[in-house]
Design a protein around this motif. Structure first.
Motif, mmCIF file in Angstrom:
data_model
loop_
_atom_site.group_PDB
_atom_site.id
_atom_site.type_symbol
_atom_site.label_atom_id
_atom_site.label_comp_id
_atom_site.label_asym_id
_atom_site.label_seq_id
_atom_site.Cartn_x
_atom_site.Cartn_y
_atom_site.Cartn_z
ATOM 1 N N SER A 42 0.871 -1.180 0.000
ATOM 2 C CA SER A 42 0.000 0.000 0.000
ATOM 3 C C SER A 42 0.909 1.233 0.000
ATOM 4 O O SER A 42 1.986 1.239 0.586
ATOM 5 C CB SER A 42 -0.939 0.000 1.201
ATOM 6 N N GLU A 43 0.453 2.300 -0.665
ATOM 7 C CA GLU A 43 1.289 3.470 -0.918
ATOM 8 C C GLU A 43 1.106 4.562 0.127
ATOM 9 O O GLU A 43 0.039 4.737 0.688
ATOM 10 C CB GLU A 43 0.936 4.044 -2.297
ATOM 11 N N GLY A 44 2.177 5.318 0.335
ATOM 12 C CA GLY A 44 2.152 6.498 1.174
ATOM 13 C C GLY A 44 3.247 7.441 0.708
ATOM 14 O O GLY A 44 3.992 7.127 -0.211
ATOM 15 N N VAL A 45 3.368 8.610 1.325
ATOM 16 C CA VAL A 45 4.427 9.568 0.991
ATOM 17 C C VAL A 45 5.067 10.017 2.290
ATOM 18 O O VAL A 45 4.382 10.214 3.292
ATOM 19 C CB VAL A 45 3.857 10.788 0.229
ATOM 20 N N GLU A 46 6.398 10.177 2.269
ATOM 21 C CA GLU A 46 7.111 10.555 3.484
ATOM 22 C C GLU A 46 8.405 11.272 3.115
ATOM 23 O O GLU A 46 9.231 10.711 2.397
ATOM 24 C CB GLU A 46 7.420 9.270 4.262
ATOM 25 N N SER A 47 8.566 12.485 3.534
ATOM 26 C CA SER A 47 9.810 13.252 3.370
ATOM 27 C C SER A 47 10.410 13.170 1.971
ATOM 28 O O SER A 47 11.578 12.841 1.816
ATOM 29 C CB SER A 47 10.847 12.783 4.390
ATOM 30 N N GLY A 48 9.642 13.420 0.956
ATOM 31 C CA GLY A 48 10.163 13.422 -0.404
ATOM 32 C C GLY A 48 10.364 12.055 -1.019
ATOM 33 O O GLY A 48 10.807 11.944 -2.145
ATOM 34 N N LEU A 80 13.945 9.141 -6.114
ATOM 35 C CA LEU A 80 14.244 9.339 -7.530
ATOM 36 C C LEU A 80 15.064 10.610 -7.720
ATOM 37 O O LEU A 80 14.730 11.653 -7.168
ATOM 38 C CB LEU A 80 12.941 9.447 -8.326
ATOM 39 N N THR A 81 16.140 10.502 -8.521
ATOM 40 C CA THR A 81 16.996 11.636 -8.811
ATOM 41 C C THR A 81 17.258 11.685 -10.311
ATOM 42 O O THR A 81 17.608 10.670 -10.903
ATOM 43 C CB THR A 81 18.360 11.499 -8.093
ATOM 44 N N ARG A 82 17.085 12.848 -10.881
ATOM 45 C CA ARG A 82 17.349 13.024 -12.312
ATOM 46 C C ARG A 82 18.859 13.037 -12.538
ATOM 47 O O ARG A 82 19.586 13.693 -11.805
ATOM 48 C CB ARG A 82 16.732 14.330 -12.775
ATOM 49 N N GLU A 83 19.318 12.322 -13.563
ATOM 50 C CA GLU A 83 20.737 12.295 -13.936
ATOM 51 C C GLU A 83 20.836 12.705 -15.392
ATOM 52 O O GLU A 83 20.508 11.924 -16.275
ATOM 53 C CB GLU A 83 21.314 10.903 -13.730
ATOM 54 N N GLY A 84 21.247 13.920 -15.637
ATOM 55 C CA GLY A 84 21.297 14.415 -17.010
ATOM 56 C C GLY A 84 19.886 14.713 -17.497
ATOM 57 O O GLY A 84 18.955 14.879 -16.721
ATOM 58 N N GLU A 85 19.744 14.763 -18.806
ATOM 59 C CA GLU A 85 18.459 15.133 -19.377
ATOM 60 C C GLU A 85 17.487 13.975 -19.530
ATOM 61 O O GLU A 85 16.286 14.190 -19.582
ATOM 62 C CB GLU A 85 18.680 15.798 -20.738
ATOM 63 N N SER A 86 18.010 12.760 -19.630
ATOM 64 C CA SER A 86 17.096 11.664 -19.962
ATOM 65 C C SER A 86 17.291 10.408 -19.123
ATOM 66 O O SER A 86 16.884 9.336 -19.521
ATOM 67 C CB SER A 86 17.248 11.313 -21.450
#
Length: 123
Positions: free
Chosen positions: A78-84, A99-105
């Protein structure tokens, strides 16, 4: 053409099915399509269990989030959200996805799975 040769040709011509891949340390946690696990970290066990894993792949964080929001409830989470973080709970297990973006794609997915110890009877 013989039947055996026809069947062999048919099998070879069939499109390849995409095979679901999973994290090494979390064998029931699927990787999003196109992602590869990197930096396999040790598993800490004692009075519980703590597993860290990372994967990197194409796309953006929203697509990865949507993948897990659609997939994990079918596996009992079951889903929840916590501190980002995107957080899922299943019994004694708590799963954090960062999740962290690395570059453009590309996107880096960091995973932390914590399993609380089973309750002990105080007899």
């Amino acid at each position: 053409m013989s039947r055996a040769l026809f069947l062999a040709a048919l099998v070879c011509a069939a499109p390849a099915q995409a095979q679901t891949r999973y994290f090494a340390g979390i064998p029931d946690l699927p990787l999003p399509s196109g992602f590869s696990e990197v930096d396999v970290a040790p598993v800490f066990e004692g009075q519980g269990r703590l597993v860290f894993a990372e994967a990197i792949g194409p796309g953006d964080g929203l697509a990865v989030r949507d993948f897990y929001v659609a997939t994990l409830p079918q596996l009992g989470w079951s889903e929840g959200v916590e501190s980002g973080a995107i957080v899922f709970q299943r019994g004694r297990e708590r799963l954090h996805l960062f999740l962290t973006r690395e570059g453009e794609s590309r996107v880096r997915l960091r995973v932390q799975l914590a399993v609380r110890p089973a309750a002990m009877d105080a007899d």
